[in-house]
Design a protein around this motif. Structure first.
Motif, PDB file in Angstrom:
ATOM      1  N   LYS A 225      19.879   1.640  44.137  1.00  0.00           N
ATOM      2  CA  LYS A 225      20.887   1.433  45.180  1.00  0.00           C
ATOM      3  C   LYS A 225      20.500   0.285  46.100  1.00  0.00           C
ATOM      4  CE  LYS A 225      22.492   6.233  45.304  1.00  0.00           C
ATOM      5  NZ  LYS A 225      22.567   7.465  46.142  1.00  0.00           N
ATOM      6  N   LEU A 226      19.216   0.243  46.464  1.00  0.00           N
ATOM      7  CA  LEU A 226      18.752  -0.837  47.339  1.00  0.00           C
ATOM      8  C   LEU A 226      18.889  -2.194  46.666  1.00  0.00           C
ATOM      9  CD1 LEU A 226      17.417  -1.625  50.014  1.00  0.00           C
ATOM     10  CD2 LEU A 226      15.185  -1.217  48.944  1.00  0.00           C
ATOM     11  N   ILE A 227      18.599  -2.263  45.365  1.00  0.00           N
ATOM     12  CA  ILE A 227      18.740  -3.527  44.626  1.00  0.00           C
ATOM     13  C   ILE A 227      20.198  -3.988  44.646  1.00  0.00           C
ATOM     14  CG2 ILE A 227      18.630  -4.544  42.320  1.00  0.00           C
ATOM     15  CD1 ILE A 227      16.146  -2.806  41.823  1.00  0.00           C
ATOM     16  N   ARG A 228      21.113  -3.054  44.424  1.00  0.00           N
ATOM     17  CA  ARG A 228      22.530  -3.416  44.404  1.00  0.00           C
ATOM     18  C   ARG A 228      23.012  -3.853  45.776  1.00  0.00           C
ATOM     19  NH1 ARG A 228      24.721   1.477  40.456  1.00  0.00           N
ATOM     20  NH2 ARG A 228      24.090   0.482  38.482  1.00  0.00           N
ATOM     21  N   ILE A 229      22.565  -3.176  46.823  1.00  0.00           N
ATOM     22  CA  ILE A 229      22.975  -3.557  48.176  1.00  0.00           C
ATOM     23  C   ILE A 229      22.488  -4.962  48.507  1.00  0.00           C
ATOM     24  CG2 ILE A 229      22.619  -3.039  50.621  1.00  0.00           C
ATOM     25  CD1 ILE A 229      22.556  -0.069  49.841  1.00  0.00           C
ATOM     26  N   ARG A 230      21.230  -5.249  48.193  1.00  0.00           N
ATOM     27  CA  ARG A 230      20.684  -6.580  48.507  1.00  0.00           C
ATOM     28  C   ARG A 230      21.318  -7.663  47.637  1.00  0.00           C
ATOM     29  NH1 ARG A 230      14.176  -5.812  49.784  1.00  0.00           N
ATOM     30  NH2 ARG A 230      14.467  -4.392  51.573  1.00  0.00           N
ATOM     31  N   ARG A 231      21.631  -7.316  46.388  1.00  0.00           N
ATOM     32  CA  ARG A 231      22.258  -8.301  45.514  1.00  0.00           C
ATOM     33  C   ARG A 231      23.662  -8.640  46.008  1.00  0.00           C
ATOM     34  NH1 ARG A 231      25.568  -7.620  41.610  1.00  0.00           N
ATOM     35  NH2 ARG A 231      25.175  -5.389  41.464  1.00  0.00           N
ATOM     36  N   GLU A 232      24.395  -7.639  46.474  1.00  0.00           N
ATOM     37  CA  GLU A 232      25.742  -7.888  47.000  1.00  0.00           C
ATOM     38  C   GLU A 232      25.692  -8.690  48.294  1.00  0.00           C
ATOM     39  OE1 GLU A 232      27.550  -4.115  47.388  1.00  0.00           O
ATOM     40  OE2 GLU A 232      27.737  -3.755  45.221  1.00  0.00           O
ATOM     41  N   LYS A 233      24.708  -8.393  49.145  1.00  0.00           N
ATOM     42  CA  LYS A 233      24.602  -9.144  50.390  1.00  0.00           C
ATOM     43  C   LYS A 233      24.260 -10.608  50.144  1.00  0.00           C
ATOM     44  CE  LYS A 233      23.416  -5.473  53.666  1.00  0.00           C
ATOM     45  NZ  LYS A 233      22.407  -4.965  54.623  1.00  0.00           N
ATOM     46  N   SER A 234      23.408 -10.836  49.149  1.00  0.00           N
ATOM     47  CA  SER A 234      23.019 -12.218  48.860  1.00  0.00           C
ATOM     48  C   SER A 234      24.055 -12.946  48.007  1.00  0.00           C
ATOM     49  CB  SER A 234      21.670 -12.237  48.141  1.00  0.00           C
ATOM     50  OG  SER A 234      21.753 -11.538  46.908  1.00  0.00           O
ATOM     51  N   GLY A 235      25.057 -12.202  47.496  1.00  0.00           N
ATOM     52  CA  GLY A 235      26.095 -12.817  46.670  1.00  0.00           C
ATOM     53  C   GLY A 235      25.602 -13.229  45.303  1.00  0.00           C
ATOM     54  N   LEU A 236      24.578 -12.553  44.789  1.00  0.00           N
ATOM     55  CA  LEU A 236      23.969 -12.905  43.512  1.00  0.00           C
ATOM     56  C   LEU A 236      24.711 -12.192  42.379  1.00  0.00           C
ATOM     57  CD1 LEU A 236      21.565 -14.447  42.234  1.00  0.00           C
ATOM     58  CD2 LEU A 236      20.254 -12.325  42.423  1.00  0.00           C
TER      59      LEU A 236
ATOM     60  N   ILE B  60      24.674 -13.716  38.994  1.00  0.00           N
ATOM     61  CA  ILE B  60      24.067 -14.093  37.711  1.00  0.00           C
ATOM     62  C   ILE B  60      22.940 -13.127  37.372  1.00  0.00           C
ATOM     63  CG2 ILE B  60      24.665 -16.520  37.953  1.00  0.00           C
ATOM     64  CD1 ILE B  60      21.798 -17.013  38.876  1.00  0.00           C
ATOM     65  N   ASP B  61      22.712 -12.953  36.064  1.00  0.00           N
ATOM     66  CA  ASP B  61      21.626 -12.098  35.570  1.00  0.00           C
ATOM     67  C   ASP B  61      21.700 -10.689  36.159  1.00  0.00           C
ATOM     68  OD1 ASP B  61      20.684 -14.230  34.113  1.00  0.00           O
ATOM     69  OD2 ASP B  61      19.301 -14.881  35.694  1.00  0.00           O
ATOM     70  N   LYS B  62      22.921 -10.187  36.323  1.00  0.00           N
ATOM     71  CA  LYS B  62      23.082  -8.853  36.890  1.00  0.00           C
ATOM     72  C   LYS B  62      22.457  -7.794  35.985  1.00  0.00           C
ATOM     73  CE  LYS B  62      26.723  -5.553  38.118  1.00  0.00           C
ATOM     74  NZ  LYS B  62      28.183  -5.348  38.230  1.00  0.00           N
ATOM     75  N   ASN B  63      22.727  -7.912  34.685  1.00  0.00           N
ATOM     76  CA  ASN B  63      22.174  -6.930  33.749  1.00  0.00           C
ATOM     77  C   ASN B  63      20.660  -7.018  33.675  1.00  0.00           C
ATOM     78  OD1 ASN B  63      24.738  -6.010  33.134  1.00  0.00           O
ATOM     79  ND2 ASN B  63      25.009  -7.501  31.477  1.00  0.00           N
ATOM     80  N   GLU B  64      20.149  -8.248  33.741  1.00  0.00           N
ATOM     81  CA  GLU B  64      18.688  -8.418  33.684  1.00  0.00           C
ATOM     82  C   GLU B  64      18.007  -7.782  34.887  1.00  0.00           C
ATOM     83  OE1 GLU B  64      15.344 -12.012  33.450  1.00  0.00           O
ATOM     84  OE2 GLU B  64      17.482 -12.471  33.689  1.00  0.00           O
ATOM     85  N   ILE B  65      18.671  -7.824  36.039  1.00  0.00           N
ATOM     86  CA  ILE B  65      18.069  -7.281  37.262  1.00  0.00           C
ATOM     87  C   ILE B  65      18.089  -5.747  37.248  1.00  0.00           C
ATOM     88  CG2 ILE B  65      18.359  -7.118  39.763  1.00  0.00           C
ATOM     89  CD1 ILE B  65      19.471  -9.969  39.680  1.00  0.00           C
ATOM     90  N   GLU B  66      19.184  -5.151  36.795  1.00  0.00           N
ATOM     91  CA  GLU B  66      19.347  -3.698  36.928  1.00  0.00           C
ATOM     92  C   GLU B  66      19.004  -2.926  35.668  1.00  0.00           C
ATOM     93  OE1 GLU B  66      23.270  -2.883  38.241  1.00  0.00           O
ATOM     94  OE2 GLU B  66      23.089  -4.048  40.097  1.00  0.00           O
ATOM     95  N   LYS B  67      19.019  -3.583  34.509  1.00  0.00           N
ATOM     96  CA  LYS B  67      18.875  -2.857  33.252  1.00  0.00           C
ATOM     97  C   LYS B  67      17.542  -2.125  33.160  1.00  0.00           C
ATOM     98  CE  LYS B  67      19.162  -3.452  28.248  1.00  0.00           C
ATOM     99  NZ  LYS B  67      17.918  -2.727  27.981  1.00  0.00           N
ATOM    100  N   SER B  68      16.471  -2.753  33.557  1.00  0.00           N
ATOM    101  CA  SER B  68      15.151  -2.126  33.421  1.00  0.00           C
ATOM    102  C   SER B  68      15.033  -0.884  34.304  1.00  0.00           C
ATOM    103  CB  SER B  68      14.054  -3.129  33.775  1.00  0.00           C
ATOM    104  OG  SER B  68      14.254  -3.635  35.086  1.00  0.00           O
TER     105      SER B  68
END
Length: 774
Positions: free
Chosen positions: A66-77, A79-87
């Protein structure tokens, strides 16, 4: 274990590197994640594994995701969404799989795994998990949950139907499964109808043809489910329950299905009163269906309601003519009463009420009124006309006849008694009501069982309240109490405990404290012995004491006596009885608190002593705080008291409480323990020099020093063990003193023996050398 944990952590380095690469986490946070994962991994590798450790690890990883998704949305990132969350997702799934393999019998764990995949929109995985879970846990409600998921969330009607069929093959004896399968087919039919109406909205002839010839459109699948269900359960209640399911959906969807069901009910139960009751109520419920789904205007609704009620009444009247018994008339009167409740117009209400009362009068003379309808009849007359004398007299006459008509019905007599004590008719004297109570409770209903316990308690409660309200004489109340005691001897404990304290309160309020004390002394040892009885006496004594201008020793002794009764009966198992008694003693004489505390520790079981000590510590700290506040108010320094830390007060009281009888005896000699600690450490350091010196340089002085220092060092260590483990709280005040005394005698004997060896023999160091050579 360490190699496996290290391997797991090394496999997560790549994903953490990606998180740091996109500036989602800093290096310190990455180290904290690794540290936390290492801690969880070690817990999972324990020999005795705990489910809580697995769940905590899973919760931590979900929070990290959840924290990864919140920070990714705030930063507007993006790209590489699956690479970041898949593991992280894979790690959570692996943890769930690992946990489920260890704890397959835990259904909530399976459901947690399913909900996690639902939240990730991995519906294929959810279906697979349901199949796996049902292989282990073949529960009917799990099959229904699976089918609901397939139909509502995956929109897969075919798969849901297959799930229902498999559920029926396993749980054909479950009524809920049949009901839900029937509801599913109706919902599927409604879904098909709505979809086809949208597609064929321009071609009404095609829609009419579809409605006339299509079997699915007309709900034939639901009819097939109904036919198979009634082959398993043949009773009327189960068959008619499908009508209730139909009434919750639109009339257009269920119209043909309801016709099919009623045709079946008529063929099987046409000679039963229940069929006509269900048929009439269905006509009335159809009105509600049309209102909910039809979009009628107010005038149309009113007209349709009048027509429907007339049709329902016609069905009931024809059925009453055919059967003409109490059951059928009860169905009819129940509907008329329900219709009366829903009528808003005053004139219509008066008219309908008159018709109902007239009908009931006629049925009462023919002995065709059931008890449930009689209750509704009496309440209707009492609530609407309780100020009219004629109606009150009529109610009194009906109550008298009802007691004769149902002589063995306890609920009926209880209802009659409730109405009699509320009627404002002066002709019903107290003697008549008292005689009715006496006849019911002394002759008709004398045996109390688990089945009639609640009704008997209500009956006696009503009798007692009425007696108090009408101020009966002491002799009558004592006679009533004696009768109640005779009944309570063989009654369940719940009734006996309740009425003992209830009667005590009544005697006090009616006849004073002396009569209450006499009743308490007479009944405190009679079975069942209850805490509430003694506490009620304490409450009465405190109330009387507060009302007195001068406090006397008599009240304090009476309260203490009641507490002693509680201690005698419940002192071994109830901590709070002791605490209440100590709280009371603190207000009278604080010097007796210590003795009472020691007595409690001896009386309570060993498992409750620690709880008592903790609660007593809190009680003592609160009393110290109150005392300090009072003194501060007297001396004018109350503001300074507010700066005193509550923690310091609790610690101070705890330290004073922790002093056992042994430590108090030792502290009476005013020892300086800080200096003693310094001496102990000095002796321990001195041994490092004395031991090698005694063996290198043979000297009698060194032998004496070695003997004395060794014995002192061992004595202090053993003394700490004895004081810590042989406590007065566990062994009483005598055994700890004896243990310390025995230790001192043993140490003195050891010193004397070693000194004798040094003086009369070869010496301690030489003796040790000789033993080593052997």
């Amino acid at each position: 274990m360490a190699e496996i944990v290290q391997q797991v952590l090394e496999s997560s380095i790549q994903e953490l590197t990606v998180l740091e690469k996109y500036n989602l986490f800093e290096s310190d946070e990455i180290k904290a994640i690794l540290k936390k994962r290492r801690e969880f991994e070690y817990r999972l590798r324990k020999v005795k594994k705990s489910k809580d450790d697995f769940l905590r690890y899973i919760t931590y990883e979900e929070s990290l995701l959840k924290l990864i998704r919140i920070r990714r949305e705030k930063s507007g990132l993006e790209i590489d969404k699956n690479e970041i969350e898949k593991s992280v997702l894979d790690r959570i799934r692996n943890l769930f799989e690992f946990t489920i393999n260890k704890f397959k019998s835990d259904i909530p764990l399976w459901l947690s795994y399913i909900n996690f995949n639902k939240n990730q929109n991995h519906f294929d995985q959810v279906s697979m998990l349901y199949f796996r879970m049902l292989q282990v846990h073949n529960k009917d409600w799990l099959w229904l949950q699976f089918a609901k998921f397939e139909f509502e969330e995956r929109a897969s009607s075919e798969t849901a139907r297959k799930v229902f069929l498999r559920a029926i093959s396993f749980h054909s004896d479950s009524k809920q499964v049949w009901h839900e399968y029937f509801r599913f087919e109706l919902l599927y039919c409604s879904k098909i109808q709505q979809r086809y109406k949208i597609l064929a909205s321009s071609n009404s002839s095609e829609l009419d043809e579809k409605q006339e010839h299509d079997a699915i459109w007309n709900g034939q699948l639901a009819c097939i489910v109904y036919k198979h269900a009634i082959n398993v359960f043949t009773d009327f209640e189960f068959a008619s329950s499908f009508i209730d399911i139909c009434n919750k959906l639109s009339h257009e969807t269920t119209k043909e299905v309801k016709i099919f069901i009623f045709d079946d009910l008529k063929s099987r139960f046409g000679s039963c009163e229940k069929y006509y009751n269900a048929l009439a109520w269905d006509k009335f419920n159809t009105l509600g269906q049309r209102v909910r789904f039809g979009g009628l205007t107010e005038e149309e609704h009113l007209k349709l309601k009048q027509e429907t009620i007339a049709e329902v009444v016609s069905i009931f009247e024809k059925a009453c003519l055919n059967f003409d018994n109490a059951e059928m008339w009860s169905y009819y009167i129940t509907f008329r009463l329900e219709d009366l409740k829903n009528t808003d117009d005053t004139d219509s209400r008066i008219l309908k009420m008159s018709e109902i009362i007239f009908t009931l009068d006629k049925l009462w003379k023919q002995n065709k009124v059931a008890y449930s309808i009689f209750v509704e009849w009496i309440m209707l007359m009492y609530l609407c006309n309780k100020k009219e004398l004629i109606i009150i007299q009529k109610i009194h006459l009906l109550l008298k006849e009802a007691s004769e008509r149902w002589p063995d019905n306890l609920d009926a007599h209880l209802f009659i008694a409730c109405i009699m004590v509320k009627l404002p008719d002066k002709k019903i004297s107290d003697s008549i009501i008292e005689k009715f109570f006496h006849d019911c409770l002394s002759r008709k209903f004398t045996k109390v069982t688990e089945e009639n316990l609640d009704a008997m308690m209500d009956f006696w409660q009503l009798y007692l309240d009425w007696s108090v309200q009408n101020k009966l004489s002491y002799s009558k109340i004592i006679k009533m109490v004696s009768q109640l005691n005779d009944v309570s001897i063989y009654a369940p404990r719940k009734m006996s405990e309740y009425f003992k304290s209830k009667v005590l309160a009544i005697i006090f309020h009616q006849f004073g404290i002396k009569k209450a004390r006499s009743y308490y002394q007479k009944n405190k040892t009679t079975s069942p012995i209850s805490r509430n009885f003694s506490y009620k006496m304490i409450e009465i004594e405190k109330h009387v004491e507060e009302m007195q201008e001068e406090k006397t020793e008599d009240f304090s002794n009476s309260i203490s006596s009641a507490y002693e009764d509680l201690i005698h009966h419940f002192g071994k198992e109830d901590v709070y009885v002791w605490l209440d008694y100590i709280r009371h003693i603190m207000t009278i004489d604080t010097t007796k608190v210590g003795a009472l505390y020691e007595k409690a520790l001896k009386s309570l079981s060993s498992g409750l002593c620690q709880q008592f000590v903790q609660q007593y510590s809190l009680l003592k700290s609160s009393s110290i705080k109150d005392l300090c506040r009072q003194r501060a108010q007297l001396t004018g320094v109350y503001r300074n008291l507010q700066t005193i830390s509550q923690t310091n007060l609790i610690n101070a009281s705890s330290r004073s409480l922790a002093k056992t009888s042994i430590t108090r005896a030792l502290s009476s000699n005013a020892h300086d323990h800080s200096k003693l600690w310094v001496v102990e450490k000095a002796v321990s350091l001195g041994l490092l020099a004395v031991i090698p010196a005694a063996f290198v340089c043979q000297s009698s002085a060194l032998d004496y020093a070695l003997a004395l220092s060794l014995v002192a060092h061992i004595h202090w260590g053993l003394e700490a063990v004895v004081v810590d483990y042989i406590r007065p709280a566990l062994f009483g005040p005598v055994i700890p003193k004896a243990a310390v005394g025995a230790l001192y005698l043993l140490s003195i004997a050891a010193v004397a023996g070693l000194f004798y060896l040094n003086y009369s023999d070869v010496g301690l160091s030489t003796a040790i050398r000789m033993i080593a050579k052997v």
